[in-house]
Each structure stands twice: as C-alpha cells, then as structure tokens.
Design a protein around this motif. Structure first.
Motif, PDB file in Angstrom:
ATOM      1  N   ILE A  94       1.052  -1.209   0.168  1.00  0.00           N
ATOM      2  CA  ILE A  94       0.136  -0.004  -0.003  1.00  0.00           C
ATOM      3  C   ILE A  94       0.848   1.309   0.102  1.00  0.00           C
ATOM      4  N   LYS A 138      -7.794   1.738   1.285  1.00  0.00           N
ATOM      5  CA  LYS A 138      -6.987   0.413   0.946  1.00  0.00           C
ATOM      6  C   LYS A 138      -6.841  -0.488   1.843  1.00  0.00           C
ATOM      7  N   LYS A 142       0.159  -7.992  -4.759  1.00  0.00           N
ATOM      8  CA  LYS A 142      -0.725  -6.844  -5.104  1.00  0.00           C
ATOM      9  C   LYS A 142      -0.048  -5.368  -4.828  1.00  0.00           C
ATOM     10  N   THR A 197      -1.249  -1.266  -4.749  1.00  0.00           N
ATOM     11  CA  THR A 197      -2.357  -0.264  -4.514  1.00  0.00           C
ATOM     12  C   THR A 197      -1.852   1.059  -4.407  1.00  0.00           C
ATOM     13  N   THR A 202      -1.910   5.445  -4.545  1.00  0.00           N
ATOM     14  CA  THR A 202      -2.631   6.740  -4.800  1.00  0.00           C
ATOM     15  C   THR A 202      -1.586   7.954  -5.054  1.00  0.00           C
ATOM     16  N   SER A 223      -3.845  -1.552  -8.312  1.00  0.00           N
ATOM     17  CA  SER A 223      -4.944  -0.740  -7.973  1.00  0.00           C
ATOM     18  C   SER A 223      -4.334   0.501  -8.170  1.00  0.00           C
ATOM     19  N   GLY A 277      -8.758   0.403 -11.459  1.00  0.00           N
ATOM     20  CA  GLY A 277      -9.378  -0.240 -10.486  1.00  0.00           C
ATOM     21  C   GLY A 277     -10.504   0.838  -9.629  1.00  0.00           C
ATOM     22  N   GLU A 313     -11.911   1.934  -5.513  1.00  0.00           N
ATOM     23  CA  GLU A 313     -11.804   1.876  -4.071  1.00  0.00           C
ATOM     24  C   GLU A 313     -13.217   2.023  -3.546  1.00  0.00           C
ATOM     25  N   GLU A 373     -11.119  -6.166  -5.360  1.00  0.00           N
ATOM     26  CA  GLU A 373      -9.673  -5.856  -5.939  1.00  0.00           C
ATOM     27  C   GLU A 373      -8.500  -6.743  -5.143  1.00  0.00           C
ATOM     28  N   TYR A 374      -8.881  -7.210  -4.174  1.00  0.00           N
ATOM     29  CA  TYR A 374      -7.955  -7.955  -3.152  1.00  0.00           C
ATOM     30  C   TYR A 374      -8.360  -9.449  -2.829  1.00  0.00           C
TER      31      TYR A 374
END
Length: 492
Positions: free
Chosen positions: A147, A161, A223, A225, A227, A248, A460, A462, A470-471
């Motif tokens: 993350i 997330k 994965k 993710t 921002t 994502s 993706g 949120e 997504e997970y």
C-alpha cells in the motif's frame, strides 16, 4: 523533535540504515519530527513478516467473522483517537484541523463497513452443462499487498485500501509518503490494542528509490495499490507487469466543474470554490477547470471572485482558517511555476497569482487563491494537474461544447454538473468520461460508493463493494460425482 521508527512484525523498530529524515510542518516551514529512513533490507523484513503472517499463525486461522470483528474494534479505537491523529496530520501536511478532524471522525465507518463485508465474500455453485460434476467457486485473498499512500490525506486514503485488504484476508506493507509519514506510524500503534496479530500490518517509511521500488519489485508482494501522480503510477504499473502483479492505481485529475445557465448560481459558485480552494486545491478530484456557459459567465466570475477573496488564510489549527498552506516545499514551487506558465500562455489573471504574504501565513508555504479567465482548453494550465489553489475558467456555448471540452483531457477522475434540468443531468452524467460525476454538489465521497478513474486517472476502484474484489481472486473447484473417466486424451 519527535522520532518515529518503522513498524515491522508488530513492533517499532529502528531502520537498518540507522538514519532518520526530517518531516516539515508546512505552516512553520520548519522540521517537527524525525522519520525512520528505511531501505531494501527493511522492506524485505517487512514483506517477509507479512508473508509469514499470511501463510501461518493466528491470521489465517481466524474466521472471516473474526477478522471483521477486529476491523470493528479498530474503528472504535480510531474514533477514540480522532482528535490526536487529526492534530498529527495537520502538523505533517498543513491541511485544516477542521477538515482532518471531520475525516478522522468519519474514518471508522470504513472499518465498520468492511468489517461487515468480511464474512460475506462468498463464491457460487455453478449449474454446469456437464453431468456427473459438482463445480463451485471460492474467493481467496491475494496475499501480501503493498500500500503506497500520498501526502494529502494520509489516513483517509490509507483506509480506502487497508480496510478492504484486511477484510479480504490479505496482509500488508504500507509505504506512506516521505512528506507525511507520522500519522500512519501513530495509527498502526492502535492495531495491537485491538488484537491484530503481528505481521499483518507493517510500515516502512522512506523514499521512493530506497523503499518504494524494492517494495513494488519484491517477489512476495502480490498486489500494489497506489494513490499519487500519474507519472509514478505509470512506473509502478510497468514494474508490476514484469511479474504479473495485481495493481490498483488512483492517479491524477483535471476535473471539469460545469455550470449551465439554468443552474442555481449561488450554489454553483459555492461548489466551484469548494472544488478548488478547499484543501488548498491539493486533491486529485479538484475541480480545477470551471466550465461556464457564455450567458452566465460574467455573473459567475463576479460572484466567484467575491467569495474567493473572502477566504481566511492562516494557521490550519485555527477554527476560522479556510485555506491552509501547500504541504511540501517542492509542491509550493510547482504551483507558483504553473501560474507563470499560464500567464506566458495568455491566460488572464483576475485573482491571486502569487505566494501569500499575509501576516497570518507566517513563514508557511501559502499560495493565494488564484483564478484565471480567458483560458483555452489547449493551454497547459487546463491540461496538466497543478494540485494547488489555481482555477481555470473556460467558456462554452452549449451542451455539446461542454462535453467536448470536459472530455478533451487525458484524465477522467471526477466532474461536476450544475443544472436544474434533470434530463441534462442524466445526459451529462452518461457522456462525461470520468469515474465520478457530481450533480449540483461537489467533492462528496462515501465508503459505500465506488471511486476511481477513467483514462490516465487510474485502474481499479476503491470504496463500496467493488473495492474488496480488488483484493481477492476466484478459484474454481471441480468435483467428479460420478462422471465416467472417458478418453484420457480428450478434454472433459
């Protein structure tokens, strides 16, 4: 000076480098905390702790309902600590305490919502076209999730997330922005209080090359993710693709906020100010392009300037402050550089356009609320994300031209439409290429409603039911209940 360590395997731990870096207070322009400077060794320790917690021990032994209960308890702890965590965020990123405290009070809802979803991630029984087989699906967690969060709303965007990732049964390693790491490190101390096993959530702070890249590239991470900026997001996507990792990406925006002649002008102007000057324009959904129909252009601009001029700037901890500082020195300089670019391209400056020198702003990184008119959509100020309190006003003739201008940008994160015509509201919402369209409001979000972008604004979703998907990954299980074995060289 406060000092914050890494958080790995349930414990505060010093960095491998034995080095720390300063975190600056944007209001004072001076350092207030020291943050651990992690490196690839720390990343490896954190990822392996998360992987170990994922494959064995208390976390995988829990039922989904038990995981959900932990998320509920975490929400309760956040509610109890909202004022303290909000104050840390203000000191670290300069946003208004009034907004940060409101965010922190709302934040528990994410953990309650996904706590409730944890035991509702169910597969299906498939009514096959083949006799003698029973087929069903399972929703299984992906594994270790990296993350990576930005500096503008660290704990809010972390929740978007973290809550669904934990609900799905994943474990995580968090890399917060090097500019705003303190609130995340304070937040994760709450996890042990409510019973999360060690290793389920880890935090490695530091810089992109030293922490971000090793985290994205680690073979045990399944994965990522993220921002942040579209430039960094594109780089992460390329790195992740090499090992077919899930991603994502919630990236930049250049959102159109569109005012039609039949709109309630007072409400629309209020929404325009909220869309660009709230949070000093440092939001990915900032309504940085204000599209105004010709017949009401002058009236809208007049009311807009009057309202923007009245904004109170100063100490973000003060209740009366409406516009705070820019979070980082590099971003402050970038915003000022875009004002120069707009002037060079021929845009007309009608408000602001400089660093704020008001006494209440002290030594902080403040930029005056800035408005440009006579902006053409081809100008850089209309095409590139500024991420500051800078508004471009663009004229349009009719609905078709509004759509053309709105979509003529590589981003597609948010959009606003101001109109009293319900048919127009539906038409515009259908044709605008963005992940969110607000009609007669702006900048509203909820844990229940999906959020994400079109085009260069990301991949993706949120929030809402979409986020938890997504997970997880779907596994199909086939059981022979009596079908003949048949020819072994022919597919069943």
């Amino acid at each position: 000076m406060e000092r914050y360590n890494l958080f790995i395997d349930g414990r505060q731990t010093p960095p491998n480098s034995d080095r720390w870096f300063d975190s600056d207070n944007p209001f004072t322009a001076e350092p207030w905390a020291e943050i651990a400077r992690g490196d690839a060794v720390d990343v490896d320790r954190a990822v392996r702790a998360a992987h170990q917690a994922f494959i064995q021990g208390a976390w995988p032994a829990m039922s989904a309902s038990q995981r959900g209960l932990l998320l509920h308890r975490l929400g309760d702890r956040i509610a109890a600590e909202a004022a303290r965590l909000a104050a840390i965020e203000v000191r670290d990123n300069g946003k208004l305490y009034s907004e940060m405290h409101a965010q922190l009070q709302y934040l528990p809802q994410w953990y309650y919502y996904y706590g409730g979803l944890a035991d509702k991630l169910q597969g299906s029984v498939i009514p096959l076209d083949k006799k003698g087989y029973f087929n069903y699906t399972r929703q299984e967690p992906l594994g270790v999730v990296a993350i990576i969060t930005p500096w503008n709303s660290p704990l809010m965007l972390l929740a978007w997330k973290l809550a669904p990732a934990l609900a799905a049964g994943c474990t995580v390693v968090i890399k917060p922005s090097e500019f705003t790491s303190a609130s995340t490190l304070a937040f994760v101390e709450l996890l042990g209080d409510v019973g999360f096993p060690p290793g389920v959530v880890n935090v490695v702070t530091g810089f992109g090359a030293e922490v971000g890249s090793p985290l994205v590239e680690h073979p045990l991470v399944r994965k990522i993710t993220f921002t942040g900026s579209d430039t960094t997001g594109r780089h992460i996507n390329v790195q992740a693709a090499r090992e077919f990792k899930h991603v994502s990406l919630e990236l930049g925006g250049k959102s159109p906020n569109i005012i039609f002649e039949d709109a309630d002008i007072a409400s629309a102007v209020n929404g325009a100010v909220s869309g660009i000057f709230a949070a000093s324009g440092q939001t990915c959904i900032a309504g940085s392009r204000l599209l105004v129909q010709d017949s009401v252009h002058d009236a809208v601009v007049e009311k807009l300037l009057a309202l923007a001029r009245s904004a109170t700037m100063g100490d973000p901890m003060e209740a009366g402050t409406q516009v705070g500082p820019i979070t980082t020195r590099p971003q402050y300089e970038k915003v000022l550089s875009y004002i120069d670019i707009a002037l060079a391209d021929g845009a007309r400056l009608v408000l602001g356009g400089a660093a704020a020198t008001r006494p209440a702003c002290g030594k902080g990184w403040f930029v005056e609320p800035t408005v440009f008119t006579d902006v053409h959509n081809s100008m850089r100020i209309a095409q590139e994300e500024v991420f500051g309190p800078v508004l471009s006003v663009i004229r349009f003739k009719d609905e078709e031209e509004a759509i053309a201008i709105a979509n003529d940008v590589r981003f597609g994160l948010g959009a606003g439409v101001w109109t009293s015509d319900i048919g127009r509201a539906f038409r515009m919402s259908e044709r605008i290429q963005s992940g969110t369209v607000w009609v007669n409001t702006y900048r509203a979000v909820s844990y229940m409603s999906p959020f994400g972008g079109y085009k260069d604004s990301g991949i993706g979703r949120e929030n809402g039911l979409d986020a938890v998907n997504e997970y997880v990954q779907t596994k199909s299980v086939w059981i022979n209940t009596g079908a003949a074995s048949g020819n072994p060289f022919v597919i069943r």
